[in-house]
Design a protein around this motif. Structure first.
Motif, PDB file in Angstrom:
ATOM      1  N   VAL A   3     -18.504 -14.150 -29.272  1.00 21.54           N
ATOM      2  CA  VAL A   3     -19.378 -13.103 -29.808  1.00 21.54           C
ATOM      3  C   VAL A   3     -20.805 -13.635 -29.904  1.00 21.54           C
ATOM      4  O   VAL A   3     -21.771 -12.928 -29.631  1.00 21.54           O
ATOM      5  CB  VAL A   3     -18.868 -12.632 -31.184  1.00 21.54           C
ATOM      6  N   THR A   4     -20.939 -14.905 -30.276  1.00 21.41           N
ATOM      7  CA  THR A   4     -22.274 -15.507 -30.369  1.00 21.41           C
ATOM      8  C   THR A   4     -22.995 -15.429 -29.027  1.00 21.41           C
ATOM      9  O   THR A   4     -24.179 -15.064 -28.962  1.00 21.41           O
ATOM     10  CB  THR A   4     -22.164 -16.974 -30.844  1.00 21.41           C
ATOM     11  N   ASP A   5     -22.293 -15.711 -27.930  1.00 17.65           N
ATOM     12  CA  ASP A   5     -22.915 -15.606 -26.598  1.00 17.65           C
ATOM     13  C   ASP A   5     -23.384 -14.178 -26.312  1.00 17.65           C
ATOM     14  O   ASP A   5     -24.462 -13.962 -25.756  1.00 17.65           O
ATOM     15  CB  ASP A   5     -21.927 -16.048 -25.512  1.00 17.65           C
ATOM     16  N   GLU A   6     -22.558 -13.234 -26.703  1.00 18.46           N
ATOM     17  CA  GLU A   6     -22.901 -11.820 -26.515  1.00 18.46           C
ATOM     18  C   GLU A   6     -24.187 -11.472 -27.291  1.00 18.46           C
ATOM     19  O   GLU A   6     -25.085 -10.820 -26.767  1.00 18.46           O
ATOM     20  CB  GLU A   6     -21.710 -10.995 -27.029  1.00 18.46           C
ATOM     21  N   LEU A   7     -24.283 -11.953 -28.533  1.00 27.29           N
ATOM     22  CA  LEU A   7     -25.465 -11.667 -29.352  1.00 27.29           C
ATOM     23  C   LEU A   7     -26.700 -12.391 -28.810  1.00 27.29           C
ATOM     24  O   LEU A   7     -27.819 -11.893 -28.928  1.00 27.29           O
ATOM     25  CB  LEU A   7     -25.206 -12.040 -30.817  1.00 27.29           C
ATOM     26  N   LEU A   8     -26.491 -13.544 -28.181  1.00 31.38           N
ATOM     27  CA  LEU A   8     -27.620 -14.271 -27.589  1.00 31.38           C
ATOM     28  C   LEU A   8     -28.193 -13.509 -26.396  1.00 31.38           C
ATOM     29  O   LEU A   8     -29.400 -13.563 -26.136  1.00 31.38           O
ATOM     30  CB  LEU A   8     -27.189 -15.673 -27.162  1.00 31.38           C
ATOM     31  N   ASN A  10     -28.353 -10.295 -26.325  1.00 31.26           N
ATOM     32  CA  ASN A  10     -29.214  -9.315 -26.998  1.00 31.26           C
ATOM     33  C   ASN A  10     -30.557  -9.935 -27.376  1.00 31.26           C
ATOM     34  O   ASN A  10     -31.609  -9.300 -27.261  1.00 31.26           O
ATOM     35  CB  ASN A  10     -28.544  -8.787 -28.274  1.00 31.26           C
TER      36      ASN A  10
END
Lengths: 163, 163
Positions: A3-8, A10
Motif C-alpha cells: 500500500v505504501t508503494d501505491e501511496l508513493l 500518488n
C-alpha cells in the motif's frame, strides 16, 4: 506492491502539479486543530483547510496528553497560533474498550503491561470537555481563551459543538 | 468573527454534500501515517488519501514518543493496520531551536521548567531513522516489518525516502 508503494505513486503526481513552494512556516489562519486519527475524519475536507492554513495534531481519540500539550506549546509560542479546535467523533474506537481491558490484553500477549494509559473514554462530550480542561490547566500554553470542542458525526458529516 | 467561526461555515458546506456515512471503522488501506503537524504538509493531498483510507497521527516534528506508540498500538491491535509511513519535512520548526533553549525560554516566562522534552532535532534524516528505531524497539506494536520513513520537501512538494 505494498500500500505504501501505491501511496508513493500518488505522491509523485502531487509533486508534478505542485505550486505551493513559497508558503511561510507559521500557519496563515493561526489555528491549531487537535483531532482523532480516525480514517473517516478528514480535517482538511471538514474544515476546508488548504496547505499553509493550520497546524493539525492527531492521535488515537483526539485526546490531550503531555505530547499534545508539547505540540500546542510549540505551535503557539514559536509559530504564532492563537485558536484551538478539538475534534472527537461518533463511533470512535476509544469507546469500545477500557484501559484495563486493553492493557490486560496486551500484557497477556506480550508479557509486559504498557506503562501508559490507553486514554479510553466512555462519553464523547465529557472527554471533549476534559480535553479543554487539560489545555486550560497547562502552564505552558499561553492562549487558552479561544478553545472550542466538537464531535464530528461520521454518519452525517456534521460537526456538533460541545458546550 | 473568529477563524474558528469561518472554518465552521466550511464544515456546514462539507456536511451538505456528505455521502460517506457508511464507511467502516478500520482503515481500508490498513496503513497508519505519522507526520509533522506543519501547516504546509497535507498528508491527504500528498498521499492521495480519502476518507476511510488511513489513520493519520501528527505532532510537532512528526516524532515518535510514548503517545505515538500508544496510538500505533491501538491502530494495529484494534483496527488492523499493518504498514507505517513516517513523514518529516524540510524547513521544520523543530530544526530552529534546541530543547535546552526552548525549555529555558518557557521557564523564563512562566517560572516553571517543562517536564517534557521538546523533541527538537538537528538532522532530519537522522530523526526519521531514530523514529523508525523507536517503533521497532516498542514491545506493544506488533507489525514493524513495513515501516518506511520520508522527508517531504515543502519547496518542491516531493517525498524523499530516508534509507
Amino acid at each position: 506492491m505494498s500500500v505504501t508503494d501505491e501511496l508513493l505513486a500518488n505522491a509523485e503526481r502531487y509533486a508534478e502539479s505542485f505550486d505551493k513552494g513559497d508558503l511561510p512556516l507559521p500557519p496563515a489562519k493561526r489555528v491549531a486543530v487537535v483531532a482523532c486519527m480516525d480514517a473517516r475524519l478528514n480535517p482538511y475536507g471538514v474544515l476546508g483547510l488548504s496547505e499553509g492554513d493550520a497546524h493539525v495534531i492527531r492521535n488515537a481519540g483526539g485526546v490531550i496528553t503531555a505530547g499534545e500539550r508539547r505540540s500546542l506549546a510549540i505551535s503557539q509560542r514559536l509559530l504564532g497560533t492563537l485558536e484551538i479546535i478539538l475534534i472527537h467523533h461518533t463511533d470512535c474506537g476509544m469507546l469500545t474498550f477500557t484501559d484495563d481491558a486493553f492493557k490486560g490484553a496486551v500484557q497477556e500477549e506480550t508479557g509486559i503491561k504498557p506503562d501508559w494509559s490507553a486514554e479510553a473514554f466512555s462519553d464523547l462530550d465529557e472527554d471533549v470537555r476534559q480535553s479543554i480542561a487539560r489545555i486550560k490547566a497547562d502552564p505552558f500554553i499561553p492562549h487558552t481563551d479561544q478553545i472550542r470542542g466538537f464531535v464530528y458525526e461520521v454518519e452525517t458529516g456534521r460537526l456538533r459543538e460541545v458546550k
